[in-house]
Design an enzyme around this catalytic site. Structure first.
Site, PDB file in Angstrom:
ATOM      1  N   TYR A  56       0.826  -1.210   0.000  1.00  0.00           N
ATOM      2  CA  TYR A  56       0.000   0.000   0.000  1.00  0.00           C
ATOM      3  C   TYR A  56       0.865   1.268   0.000  1.00  0.00           C
ATOM      4  O   TYR A  56       0.444   2.293  -0.552  1.00  0.00           O
ATOM      5  CB  TYR A  56      -1.018  -0.037   1.152  1.00  0.00           C
ATOM      6  CG  TYR A  56      -2.050  -1.118   0.893  1.00  0.00           C
ATOM      7  CD1 TYR A  56      -3.096  -0.902   0.000  1.00  0.00           C
ATOM      8  CD2 TYR A  56      -1.925  -2.385   1.456  1.00  0.00           C
ATOM      9  CE1 TYR A  56      -4.002  -1.914  -0.301  1.00  0.00           C
ATOM     10  CE2 TYR A  56      -2.820  -3.402   1.168  1.00  0.00           C
ATOM     11  CZ  TYR A  56      -3.856  -3.159   0.285  1.00  0.00           C
ATOM     12  OH  TYR A  56      -4.744  -4.162  -0.029  1.00  0.00           O
ATOM     13  N   GLN A  91     -15.414   2.120  -5.785  1.00  0.00           N
ATOM     14  CA  GLN A  91     -14.648   1.008  -5.206  1.00  0.00           C
ATOM     15  C   GLN A  91     -13.183   1.410  -5.127  1.00  0.00           C
ATOM     16  O   GLN A  91     -12.371   0.673  -4.575  1.00  0.00           O
ATOM     17  CB  GLN A  91     -14.768  -0.229  -6.099  1.00  0.00           C
ATOM     18  CG  GLN A  91     -16.187  -0.731  -6.251  1.00  0.00           C
ATOM     19  CD  GLN A  91     -16.265  -1.759  -7.376  1.00  0.00           C
ATOM     20  OE1 GLN A  91     -16.097  -2.955  -7.159  1.00  0.00           O
ATOM     21  NE2 GLN A  91     -16.526  -1.294  -8.581  1.00  0.00           N
ATOM     22  N   ASP A  94      -8.222   5.415  -4.519  1.00  0.00           N
ATOM     23  CA  ASP A  94      -7.508   6.650  -4.856  1.00  0.00           C
ATOM     24  C   ASP A  94      -8.403   7.852  -4.533  1.00  0.00           C
ATOM     25  O   ASP A  94      -9.578   7.704  -4.201  1.00  0.00           O
ATOM     26  CB  ASP A  94      -7.066   6.645  -6.339  1.00  0.00           C
ATOM     27  CG  ASP A  94      -8.246   6.665  -7.316  1.00  0.00           C
ATOM     28  OD1 ASP A  94      -9.154   7.513  -7.156  1.00  0.00           O
ATOM     29  OD2 ASP A  94      -8.261   5.837  -8.254  1.00  0.00           O
ATOM     30  N   HIS A 109     -14.594   0.829  -0.444  1.00  0.00           N
ATOM     31  CA  HIS A 109     -13.451  -0.050  -0.156  1.00  0.00           C
ATOM     32  C   HIS A 109     -12.330   0.675   0.589  1.00  0.00           C
ATOM     33  O   HIS A 109     -11.209   0.187   0.645  1.00  0.00           O
ATOM     34  CB  HIS A 109     -12.895  -0.665  -1.449  1.00  0.00           C
ATOM     35  CG  HIS A 109     -13.801  -1.699  -2.060  1.00  0.00           C
ATOM     36  ND1 HIS A 109     -13.643  -2.191  -3.335  1.00  0.00           N
ATOM     37  CD2 HIS A 109     -14.879  -2.348  -1.548  1.00  0.00           C
ATOM     38  CE1 HIS A 109     -14.597  -3.091  -3.592  1.00  0.00           C
ATOM     39  NE2 HIS A 109     -15.359  -3.192  -2.535  1.00  0.00           N
ATOM     40  N   CYS A 117      -6.034   3.052  12.919  1.00  0.00           N
ATOM     41  CA  CYS A 117      -5.245   2.533  14.035  1.00  0.00           C
ATOM     42  C   CYS A 117      -5.958   1.316  14.627  1.00  0.00           C
ATOM     43  O   CYS A 117      -7.118   1.408  15.022  1.00  0.00           O
ATOM     44  CB  CYS A 117      -5.042   3.607  15.102  1.00  0.00           C
ATOM     45  SG  CYS A 117      -4.144   2.955  16.518  1.00  0.00           S
ATOM     46  N   CYS A 136       0.561   6.111  15.729  1.00  0.00           N
ATOM     47  CA  CYS A 136      -0.757   6.696  15.460  1.00  0.00           C
ATOM     48  C   CYS A 136      -0.749   8.134  15.980  1.00  0.00           C
ATOM     49  O   CYS A 136      -0.313   8.376  17.110  1.00  0.00           O
ATOM     50  CB  CYS A 136      -1.821   5.863  16.188  1.00  0.00           C
ATOM     51  SG  CYS A 136      -3.434   6.673  16.273  1.00  0.00           S
ATOM     52  N   THR A 176     -15.755  -0.802 -14.164  1.00  0.00           N
ATOM     53  CA  THR A 176     -15.581  -1.906 -13.210  1.00  0.00           C
ATOM     54  C   THR A 176     -15.897  -3.225 -13.889  1.00  0.00           C
ATOM     55  O   THR A 176     -16.807  -3.301 -14.721  1.00  0.00           O
ATOM     56  CB  THR A 176     -16.410  -1.686 -11.923  1.00  0.00           C
ATOM     57  OG1 THR A 176     -16.284  -2.832 -11.078  1.00  0.00           O
ATOM     58  CG2 THR A 176     -17.868  -1.417 -12.202  1.00  0.00           C
TER      59      THR A 176
HETATM   60  P1  OAD Z   1     -10.942  -4.441 -12.372  1.00  0.00           P
HETATM   61  O1  OAD Z   1      -9.477  -4.369 -12.634  1.00  0.00           O
HETATM   62  O2  OAD Z   1     -11.514  -5.749 -11.983  1.00  0.00           O
HETATM   63  O3  OAD Z   1     -11.759  -3.961 -13.663  1.00  0.00           O
HETATM   64  C1  OAD Z   1     -11.470  -2.755 -14.303  1.00  0.00           C
HETATM   65  C2  OAD Z   1     -12.457  -2.573 -15.446  1.00  0.00           C
HETATM   66  O4  OAD Z   1     -12.201  -1.320 -16.032  1.00  0.00           O
HETATM   67  C3  OAD Z   1     -12.371  -3.630 -16.549  1.00  0.00           C
HETATM   68  O5  OAD Z   1     -13.673  -4.098 -16.860  1.00  0.00           O
HETATM   69  C4  OAD Z   1     -11.760  -2.853 -17.729  1.00  0.00           C
HETATM   70  O6  OAD Z   1     -12.283  -3.285 -18.977  1.00  0.00           O
HETATM   71  C5  OAD Z   1     -12.220  -1.454 -17.449  1.00  0.00           C
HETATM   72  N1  OAD Z   1     -11.331  -0.415 -17.996  1.00  0.00           N
HETATM   73  C6  OAD Z   1      -9.981  -0.442 -18.116  1.00  0.00           C
HETATM   74  N2  OAD Z   1      -9.531   0.701 -18.635  1.00  0.00           N
HETATM   75  C7  OAD Z   1     -10.615   1.491 -18.854  1.00  0.00           C
HETATM   76  C8  OAD Z   1     -10.808   2.796 -19.395  1.00  0.00           C
HETATM   77  N3  OAD Z   1      -9.798   3.537 -19.795  1.00  0.00           N
HETATM   78  N4  OAD Z   1     -12.076   3.273 -19.460  1.00  0.00           N
HETATM   79  C9  OAD Z   1     -13.127   2.533 -19.047  1.00  0.00           C
HETATM   80  N5  OAD Z   1     -12.994   1.296 -18.536  1.00  0.00           N
HETATM   81  C10 OAD Z   1     -11.761   0.775 -18.438  1.00  0.00           C
HETATM   82  O7  OAD Z   1     -11.266  -3.316 -11.279  1.00  0.00           O
HETATM   83  P2  OAD Z   1     -12.570  -3.144 -10.362  1.00  0.00           P
HETATM   84  O8  OAD Z   1     -13.771  -3.643 -11.059  1.00  0.00           O
HETATM   85  O9  OAD Z   1     -12.569  -1.755  -9.858  1.00  0.00           O
HETATM   86  O10 OAD Z   1     -11.138  -4.428  -4.269  1.00  0.00           O
HETATM   87  O11 OAD Z   1     -12.229  -4.121  -9.166  1.00  0.00           O
HETATM   88  C11 OAD Z   1     -13.134  -4.216  -8.093  1.00  0.00           C
HETATM   89  C12 OAD Z   1     -12.394  -4.492  -6.810  1.00  0.00           C
HETATM   90  O12 OAD Z   1     -11.541  -5.624  -6.987  1.00  0.00           O
HETATM   91  C13 OAD Z   1     -11.436  -3.407  -6.393  1.00  0.00           C
HETATM   92  O13 OAD Z   1     -12.063  -2.358  -5.683  1.00  0.00           O
HETATM   93  C14 OAD Z   1     -10.478  -4.135  -5.514  1.00  0.00           C
HETATM   94  C15 OAD Z   1     -10.280  -5.355  -6.362  1.00  0.00           C
HETATM   95  O14 OAD Z   1      -9.925  -6.517  -5.703  1.00  0.00           O
HETATM   96  C16 OAD Z   1     -10.440  -4.594  -3.146  1.00  0.00           C
HETATM   97  O15 OAD Z   1      -9.219  -4.536  -3.114  1.00  0.00           O
HETATM   98  C17 OAD Z   1     -11.295  -4.872  -1.948  1.00  0.00           C
END
Ligand code: OAD
Length: 233
Positions: A56, A91, A94, A109, A117, A136, A176
């Protein structure tokens, strides 16, 4: 088109991809470089805190070098100018929505720039590294962890999110993959409340068939176009 009064937006890693932040499931993405069980679970943290804090710390440092893109900026404009109710749920850990100008973002998330802490359970704004075990700022114990929801933990503010999903007339999912619950279930929840559902993504997500409409392309193009259309109707 019927008048839209209540919108819920869910964003994922794809909205920040064009800002240079790695997504998770792409080829070469974060989950290809690191094992989820090692860096994104409470058990992984208990086993090897140095590895987890370092992971992280690296992502927090990368975030400091990133800038919001036109998609973040367009959603901030929607938040300011939309006359109805808007809930922006991300989710993402950032802060690019905020740096793009959004004032009310629900980080389900958690956040990279926040420390939790484990002794006094206080959250503090955090921009430095954690691997060296800094104290902390509140109780001085060297027991900070990233304020990130790991697999097996409960995402933040679920009650508020489900309430908004039940009441919304439009649900929009942006960038997503639809691979992680509970967020992946929001589209079904919104549909069952009678909302229209729209997906803006580079490729169809896992739950794509549940959306009334899918627009494929980069978020930096699709999101400003969609925001313009909403504000002009
Ligand atoms: P993913 O990496 O699973 O998916 C990202 C999505 O964004 C994919 O469907 C890509 O096709 C799409 N994508 C990539 N570039 C893009 C662009 N320029 N414009 C539009 N779409 C684009 O990420 P998340 O779905 O956010 O959780 O993942 C969900 C969660 O899984 C995260 O919050 C994290 C991870 O494990 C935790 O860590 C708890």
């Amino acid at each position: 088109m019927a008048e839209i009064k209540r919108i819920v937006i869910l964003t994922g890693a794809g909205i920040s991809a064009e800002s240079g932040i790695d997504t998770f499931r792409a080829a070469g993405g974060l989950w290809e470089q690191h094992r989820i069980e090692d860096v994104a679970t409470p058990e992984g943290f208990a086993r090897n805190p140095d590895l987890v804090l370092g992971f992280y710390d690296m992502r927090r440092a990368a975030l400091a070098r990133a800038e919001p893109n036109p998609a973040h900026i367009a959603l901030a404009r929607l938040e300011r100018e939309f006359a109805g109710e808007l809930l922006l749920v991300t989710q993402n850990v950032d802060d690019l929505h905020e740096r793009g100008g959004a004032a009310r973002v629900l980080h389900m998330h958690g956040e990279l720039r926040s420390a939790l802490c484990t002794s006094c359970e206080t959250r503090s704004r955090w921009d430095a590294a954690m691997q060296e075990r800094p104290p902390c700022p509140v109780c001085r114990a060297p027991t900070l962890r990233p304020d990130i929801v790991w697999f097996g933990e409960m995402p933040y503010q679920m009650g508020r999110i489900y309430q908004a999903l039940e009441a919304c007339d439009l649900f929009v999912s942006i960038g997503t993959s639809g691979a992680v619950y509970p967020a992946a279930g929001f589209v079904a929840e919104a549909r069952s409340s009678g909302a229209r559902t729209l997906e803006l993504n580079l490729e169809p997500s896992e739950g794509s068939r549940l959306f009334d409409e899918t627009r494929l392309g980069p978020a930096s193009v699709l999101v400003p176009e969609w925001v313009d259309a909403v504000l002009n109707t």
